[in-house]
Write a protein that holds these residues in place. Sequence first.
Motif, PDB file in Angstrom:
ATOM      1  N   HIS A  94       0.815  -1.474   0.266  1.00 32.68           N
ATOM      2  CA  HIS A  94      -0.099   0.010   0.250  1.00 32.68           C
ATOM      3  C   HIS A  94       0.486   1.055  -0.565  1.00 32.68           C
ATOM      4  O   HIS A  94       1.941   1.170   0.371  1.00 32.68           O
ATOM      5  CB  HIS A  94      -0.611  -0.067   1.292  1.00 32.68           C
ATOM      6  CG  HIS A  94      -0.244  -0.523   2.470  1.00 32.68           C
ATOM      7  ND1 HIS A  94      -0.211   0.944   3.540  1.00 32.68           N
ATOM      8  CD2 HIS A  94       0.272  -0.825   3.272  1.00 32.68           C
ATOM      9  CE1 HIS A  94       0.820   0.763   4.416  1.00 32.68           C
ATOM     10  NE2 HIS A  94       1.217  -0.504   4.195  1.00 32.68           N
ATOM     11  N   ASP A 105       7.189   1.047   5.411  1.00 34.59           N
ATOM     12  CA  ASP A 105       6.076   0.834   5.504  1.00 34.59           C
ATOM     13  C   ASP A 105       4.460   0.888   4.329  1.00 34.59           C
ATOM     14  O   ASP A 105       4.242   1.924   3.879  1.00 34.59           O
ATOM     15  CB  ASP A 105       5.156   1.000   7.099  1.00 34.59           C
ATOM     16  CG  ASP A 105       3.582   0.632   7.027  1.00 34.59           C
ATOM     17  OD1 ASP A 105       3.464  -0.362   6.423  1.00 34.59           O
ATOM     18  OD2 ASP A 105       2.738   1.111   8.095  1.00 34.59           O
ATOM     19  N   GLY A 106       4.024  -0.550   3.533  1.00 43.16           N
ATOM     20  CA  GLY A 106       3.756  -0.024   2.610  1.00 43.16           C
ATOM     21  C   GLY A 106       4.351  -0.378   0.783  1.00 43.16           C
ATOM     22  O   GLY A 106       4.324  -0.491   0.090  1.00 43.16           O
ATOM     23  N   GLU A 139      -4.512   0.385   3.576  1.00 45.35           N
ATOM     24  CA  GLU A 139      -4.486  -0.247   3.939  1.00 45.35           C
ATOM     25  C   GLU A 139      -4.706   0.270   5.968  1.00 45.35           C
ATOM     26  O   GLU A 139      -4.922  -0.838   6.841  1.00 45.35           O
ATOM     27  CB  GLU A 139      -2.908  -0.975   3.655  1.00 45.35           C
ATOM     28  CG  GLU A 139      -2.554  -1.940   4.819  1.00 45.35           C
ATOM     29  CD  GLU A 139      -1.860  -2.030   5.837  1.00 45.35           C
ATOM     30  OE1 GLU A 139      -2.319  -2.868   7.065  1.00 45.35           O
ATOM     31  OE2 GLU A 139      -1.588  -0.824   6.180  1.00 45.35           O
ATOM     32  N   GLU A 140      -3.877   1.741   5.878  1.00 43.35           N
ATOM     33  CA  GLU A 140      -3.380   1.869   6.808  1.00 43.35           C
ATOM     34  C   GLU A 140      -5.324   1.858   7.945  1.00 43.35           C
ATOM     35  O   GLU A 140      -5.357   1.355   8.721  1.00 43.35           O
ATOM     36  CB  GLU A 140      -2.716   3.031   7.099  1.00 43.35           C
ATOM     37  CG  GLU A 140      -1.631   2.708   7.127  1.00 43.35           C
ATOM     38  CD  GLU A 140      -0.666   2.387   7.826  1.00 43.35           C
ATOM     39  OE1 GLU A 140      -1.238   1.416   8.935  1.00 43.35           O
ATOM     40  OE2 GLU A 140       0.137   1.629   7.131  1.00 43.35           O
ATOM     41  N   HIS A 204       7.267  -6.729   2.627  1.00 47.61           N
ATOM     42  CA  HIS A 204       6.980  -5.339   3.623  1.00 47.61           C
ATOM     43  C   HIS A 204       8.446  -5.310   4.882  1.00 47.61           C
ATOM     44  O   HIS A 204       8.969  -6.444   4.840  1.00 47.61           O
ATOM     45  CB  HIS A 204       5.616  -5.751   4.500  1.00 47.61           C
ATOM     46  CG  HIS A 204       5.225  -4.484   4.890  1.00 47.61           C
ATOM     47  ND1 HIS A 204       5.592  -4.840   5.828  1.00 47.61           N
ATOM     48  CD2 HIS A 204       4.423  -3.935   4.149  1.00 47.61           C
ATOM     49  CE1 HIS A 204       4.422  -3.257   6.767  1.00 47.61           C
ATOM     50  NE2 HIS A 204       3.555  -3.013   5.184  1.00 47.61           N
ATOM     51  N   GLN A 207       8.068  -4.649  10.218  1.00 50.49           N
ATOM     52  CA  GLN A 207       7.680  -3.735  12.035  1.00 50.49           C
ATOM     53  C   GLN A 207       7.839  -3.863  12.865  1.00 50.49           C
ATOM     54  O   GLN A 207       6.845  -3.387  14.209  1.00 50.49           O
ATOM     55  CB  GLN A 207       6.088  -3.391  11.692  1.00 50.49           C
ATOM     56  CG  GLN A 207       6.051  -3.664  10.051  1.00 50.49           C
ATOM     57  CD  GLN A 207       4.649  -2.124   9.400  1.00 50.49           C
ATOM     58  OE1 GLN A 207       3.824  -3.703   9.157  1.00 50.49           O
ATOM     59  NE2 GLN A 207       3.425  -1.444   9.200  1.00 50.49           N
ATOM     60  N   HIS A 373      -2.049  -7.469   7.050  1.00 44.37           N
ATOM     61  CA  HIS A 373      -1.314  -6.742   5.679  1.00 44.37           C
ATOM     62  C   HIS A 373      -2.393  -6.948   4.906  1.00 44.37           C
ATOM     63  O   HIS A 373      -3.135  -7.967   4.909  1.00 44.37           O
ATOM     64  CB  HIS A 373      -0.086  -7.620   5.587  1.00 44.37           C
ATOM     65  CG  HIS A 373       0.623  -7.116   6.513  1.00 44.37           C
ATOM     66  ND1 HIS A 373       1.745  -5.983   6.369  1.00 44.37           N
ATOM     67  CD2 HIS A 373       1.522  -7.812   7.353  1.00 44.37           C
ATOM     68  CE1 HIS A 373       2.361  -5.643   6.995  1.00 44.37           C
ATOM     69  NE2 HIS A 373       2.917  -6.646   8.303  1.00 44.37           N
TER      70      HIS A 373
HETATM   71 MN    MN Z   1       2.020  -1.662   6.506  1.00 46.45          MN
END
Ligand code: MN
Length: 432
Positions: A94, A105-106, A139-140, A204, A207, A373
């Motif tokens: 994303h 992130d994404g 996505e978030e 990805h 995280q 995800h």
């Molecule tokens: Mn993500």
Amino acid sequence: MTAVATAVPAERIAAAVQGERLWQRLMAMARYGETAGGGVNRQALSPEDIAARGQLIGWARARGFRVFGDAIGNLFVRREGTDPSLPPVVSGSHLDSQPAGGRFDGAFGVLAAFECLEAFDDLGLVHRHPIEMVAWTNEEGSRFAPGAMGSMVYSGALPLDRALDATDATGMSARDALAAVSAATVDIEPRKLGTPISAYLEAHIEQGPILEAAGLPIGVVTGIQGARWFEITVEGATAHAGTTPLASRRDAFQAAHRIIAALNEALADPAGPTGPTRLTIGRFELEPGSVNSVPALARFSIDLRHPDSGQLQALAVRVEEIAATLAAPCTAACKPLLTIPARRFPDRVVDLVAGASQSLRLASMRLPSGAFHDAQFIAELCPTGMIFIPSRDGLSHNEAEYSSPEEIFTGARVLAVALAELAASIESSWKA
Ligand code: MN
Ligand code: GLV
Ligand code: MN
């Protein structure tokens, strides 16, 4: 120059991946919504998201790739296979971010997939299945709930109209925000929601702290834990802070505080704070929000995670019970916003990712994902897996989020090898 995917050694495929090109693209993408703290605020369907999409489409067109979009704004970039009638092998993630999000992130997963398409093009790789990059919408979920909206709608887990009816904090609907996206991104070929995909791989950042602590460059993701979101609205009555005795108040904050204290106690993991249960209250608002008025309304979010779907469900029931019983003399409504069941990826894809890493002589470990995800929903449609790279200090949803150019490059090389193998060989007999 042409090279047939089945016959090309992993090293040669990986050598076509250009780490510097990928890093430059990531840094260019990070300028859309960049924050003073070095992170990104590029919430879904915002002007910054529109600009980021425009950039990606520009890169795709410059390369001669076709671009497709569907009714929820998911964006696909395609490199053709020798049999265009076959469903594509798809990879991506994303482009939207948290309000105080990081650069990776994404964006890493989207741009790593795009780099693979370019690398295959540079190599003249011939593969049976088309290969597509995807950027899933929202996505978030920080602006419009639920998160993973694009992949949920694509996979049929969420009706399109329900997604489009979601509103942000200003009351704007996802429908109106998406109309602005569509107006700004023209000449995209239409793609029907749910169009078959033969296999899906998502790269990805981890995280979390596991890969860094283990000193390993690659995580082979075995599955993803479940997640539930709720919005709890407590209603009382506003009154004068100086004149109203405590006994006659209906104070929405005090009721919310009681509920939260009970949630912390009832949902505490039996294994203590290192256990798997995760409860987060990330948003809390009071109305009218005045120092000398008793609050009439408290509204807060609940994010609840657990790797076991049954246990997650039991914890979610407790949330609803506690909100209902501890609000008096106020009232509380508990609105479910998101349900994502825990997901195990098929062994065959997990093994393929591990094999791709091994073929490049890279050490890896198998691990589950703590974050949710888009892969969680696409796994309903086709064989699915994920590749993780390390996150410095385990940080994410934070402006300081970082993975090094070398780590990014390594993840993209493994992705390229795994994608080429899938596009050459996956058969319809594979089961999701
Ligand atoms: Mn993500
Ligand atoms: C995804 O961003 C998540 O909250 O897990
Ligand atoms: Mn995220």
